[in-house]
Design an enzyme around this catalytic site. Sequence first.
Site, short mmCIF file in Angstrom:
data_model
loop_
_atom_site.label_atom_id
_atom_site.label_comp_id
_atom_site.label_asym_id
_atom_site.label_seq_id
_atom_site.Cartn_x
_atom_site.Cartn_y
_atom_site.Cartn_z
N LYS C 79 -36.39 48.59 -3.84
CA LYS C 79 -35.57 47.45 -3.39
C LYS C 79 -35.30 46.53 -4.58
O LYS C 79 -36.18 46.29 -5.41
CB LYS C 79 -36.32 46.70 -2.28
CG LYS C 79 -35.48 45.61 -1.60
CD LYS C 79 -36.26 44.93 -0.46
CE LYS C 79 -35.40 43.88 0.25
NZ LYS C 79 -36.13 43.20 1.34
N SER C 159 -33.44 42.64 5.76
CA SER C 159 -32.78 42.66 4.47
C SER C 159 -32.97 43.97 3.70
O SER C 159 -32.21 44.24 2.78
CB SER C 159 -33.30 41.51 3.61
OG SER C 159 -34.67 41.71 3.28
N SER C 183 -37.80 42.16 7.82
CA SER C 183 -36.89 42.86 6.91
C SER C 183 -37.27 44.29 6.56
O SER C 183 -36.49 45.00 5.94
CB SER C 183 -36.73 42.07 5.61
OG SER C 183 -35.87 40.98 5.82
#
Lengths: 95, 487, 491
Positions: C79, C159, C183
């Site tokens: 990420k 997210s 998330s």
Amino acid sequence: MAIDAATVRRVAKLARIAEPEERLEPLARELSAIISFIEQLDEVNTDGVEPMTSAVHVTLPMREDVVADGGDAERVLLNAPKSDQGFFVVPKVVE
Amino acid sequence: MSERPPYRIQGRTGEWEVVLGLEVHAQVASKAKLFSAAGTGFGAAPNDHVSLVDAGFPGMLPVINRFCVEQAVKTGLGLKAKINHRSIFDRKNYFYPDLPQGYQISQFKDPIVGEGELIVHHDDGTSFTVGIERLHLEQDAGKSIHDMDPNATYVDLNRSGVALMEIVSRPDMRSPDEAAAYVKTLRQLVRYMGTCDGDMEKGNLRADVNVSVRKPGAELGTRCEIKNVNSLRFIQQAIVYEAHRQIEVIEDGGKIVQETRLFDAGKGETRSMRSKEEAHDYRYFPDPDLLPLVLDPVWVKQIQATLPELPEQKLARMQSQYGLSAYDAAVLVGDVARADFFEEAAKGRDAKLVANWVLNDLSGKMGADGLEFEASPVSAADIGALVGLITDGTISGKIAREVFERMWAGEGAPAAIVEKHGLVQVTDTGALEAAIDEIMAANPDKVESAKEKPQAIGWFVGQVMKATGGKANPGAVNQILKAKLGL
Amino acid sequence: MSDLTKLTLKGAIDGLKAKSFSAVEVAKAHLDAIAAANPAINAYIQTTPDQALAMAKASDERIAKGEAGPLEGAAIGIKDLFCTKGVQSAAASNILRGFKPPYESTVTSQLWRDGAVMLGKLNMDEFAMGSSNESSAFGPVVNPWRAKDSSQNLTPGGSSGGSAAAVAADLCLAATATDTGGSIRQPAAFTGTVGIKPTYGRCSRFGIVAFASSLDQAGPIGKTVEDTALMLRSMSGHDPKDSTSLPVEVPDFAAFVGKSVKGLKIGVPGDYRIEGMPEEIARLWDQGIEWLKAAGCEIKSIRLPHTKYALPAYYIIAPAEASSNLARYDGMRFGLREEGGNLTEVYENTRAKGFGPEVKRRILIGTYVLSAGYYDAYYLKALKVRRRIADDFEAAFKEVDAILTPTAPSAAFPLGQRNDDPIAMYLNDVFTVTTNLAGLPGLSLPAGTSQTGLPLGLQLIGKPLDEGTLFSLAGAMEQAAGVSAKPAKWW
Ligand SMILES: [Mg+2]
Ligand SMILES: [Zn+2]
């Protein structure tokens, strides 16, 4: 409590975010909606409740007084938008 | 409280009293920073003592330095203050180019040290007490340099993240003198404990001065804060200027606005700091990267046990143990190294005489050469030995001066110098009588006049001393002369 | 050679160890798949092929020497919130576009230590603020799943939408992710993948761009329960560089997968049965209960009475911390700098241009709730409610070993659908945010599909540091659910 345009202007200034004049009203509406959502909390009785700042139940760990970092100004300045002679160069500060 | 006359400023509408409170920032004498492992040394190249934590890089996190915590506790104990076994680090949020994270990690609601006090001494021996409100740990900011480029500011983050103890006093001072004496005493305390080197020139100890004025006995006035004043003289100048400015404003019918001001040492003036004034809202909240700082009571006890003798205690002991005057004791206590030197030299000697030698002759020489007592070319043991030679009559005070000069020049121990140069005092009455007889025989007129005017005996003493190369014991010479002259 | 991207992480590690294929082959297969898929799915902000191949080559050498680490040769995605040395780490924000940190996050450095291979940086909501991956400065991620007979683009959630989409579309064997309010778990639920947010303090936050420090936790998204267990073991561990990192041992999480769950007490909180919960979510939940019963668990009804206040508390605490955490993006030392007539204008223009609308909105809310006169009414109040929520869990865990809830209140929704109403968007996290506030571990696993054929997830919540029990329960449910459906390839 509803947020008005003047409050948005003040908060944006505090947060150092330029918000054009015409955005203040729409933002005030958006933020007011969020604030009224948040204000549900008023329903909760929190008398005598200790505020919870962390989910960790241990205490602050400490390190020893040993120099083991620094000594590499180049690395620190590597990503700087502007630097000169080892300094960060920033817009003129008026004191 | 001081027994000195109160400090008053004469205004157009009468007398004014000045009320002063100080926030002293004392840099912790640590090797590494409060929350990062970068060094704290002075005079490094720009941004050399900077870790990415200090520069506020993404994902960087603070980890606290145990030594810094210990020094804050130590200083708190020295201030006879309450040690808070649980304290919180907060973020103070504001934007400034030398504040890389966009916040300063400080302690707001729950500082590590609570209320205490400091007894402050003036040079004349009078004293007064200043209440301490709190002591907290916080990060220093970096340094902004405004004169390298007319259109830009240069930022050096070497100081960013250095540990500071902010020591906040109560508004207990009433004159520029008292403020300066407070800072001096506080500086002495931290130096004694080794928690801060107290170097004001390097900015390692600096004061924010809160100044307000009022008619004597009236309610507290609105205060202005003068930021970062870094010498005792400037503190006094800034207060005098600011007090007069405030009195003028009020007497002209104006109101004092609470604000932060800057002292311009060049002009001797304070002026408003516009840049720090706008939108004053620091939005303090507990730093979620840190947890509550909890002190183990056993550790606090251990720190207490290792506290050195504090200036206040030393001052009292110097007077009682050595019979020194308050003034002499204060001068000695003013410099730990000098006090230690004195105590070493005074072992088994006449302490008052040792104090004279340390405070006058030796301090004079050291001062002239700009030396510190840690680096004295004459050892404490040798000063003690020198005093020993005087008190046992081996040498006179006058000879001692000569011996001392030779000691200073590096000739070695006093006994050896006396031996080598044959400076032993002559107390042998036979030898002295022979010398006196010779002088009397050569100066019959002087003998006559001395018989009429006994004070003329001094001339004979001088002659004997001259004849013996200063080695004659003045007491013995006097006695023999008096007998021979029939006085 | 069959398609190496179809392997599970466990399958790939075993195959590599058996030398059935090489790490370079695994990396290449994934890089090719990304090249083909990314224009449509946009899961990766960038790939790092040179680095991937070099790391894979080194893995092959270690495997040859018999020195393989636990994740040796495993091609994974990272990420964009994780700082990776010398590789742009922008948190999907324009303000950090081009920022190459001269350091590595602790979590990623542990993955490299254990032999993992980095394929690239995964897309996400800007600064991890969002639930649909539409706030990314690098464009939204598209869910590899589509509703039956539809070609409408759906959100992968957020997210960690890039992480979830990449795992679902076989663009990596597993991925790192982070979870501040849901998330990891909500995107896992939206993409038919497994995600776990461990106990707060399990994974070091050092080198992860901070959103809300007291809530942020890293965790993995994987194709199977076992895969996430393997990833989490490497990602976890005490780190002296993070003061909130827990000084505890890291268990062999994978060893918990397959363990009997017989006799475990599972709490089902009635307070999660919110108004307007879609029928298919309620049914899925009931299905989960049945599976656990069948596995020998005892089901208990529990109360978590402050659940409904979790989101409002979260939307004070998270923005407050974020407003301060994001103050460092000021154009002075790194990242974007916009010109201006004076210093203040440079700050204001830089931050106006560099941050997207959702980030700005949260900074403004956070600044407001902390500002003079409002602190007690909002921030302090939220911290007290947070305590009550944590107390609810503590009481519940006196009676049960774990808690079962739905992960999200709906299946993946179309991109653009909820952009105009921030609160509607925030409601995505209604079931997940409680564990962030309480610091508890939460795991989401695919448990079924919606009427339109989209994946749905169930969430297991555990006691502090008891991820092991969650892995055992999730393993049992995974078997019972038998979900192995993959999105039909349309890209
Ligand atoms: Mg202050
Ligand atoms: Zn301060």
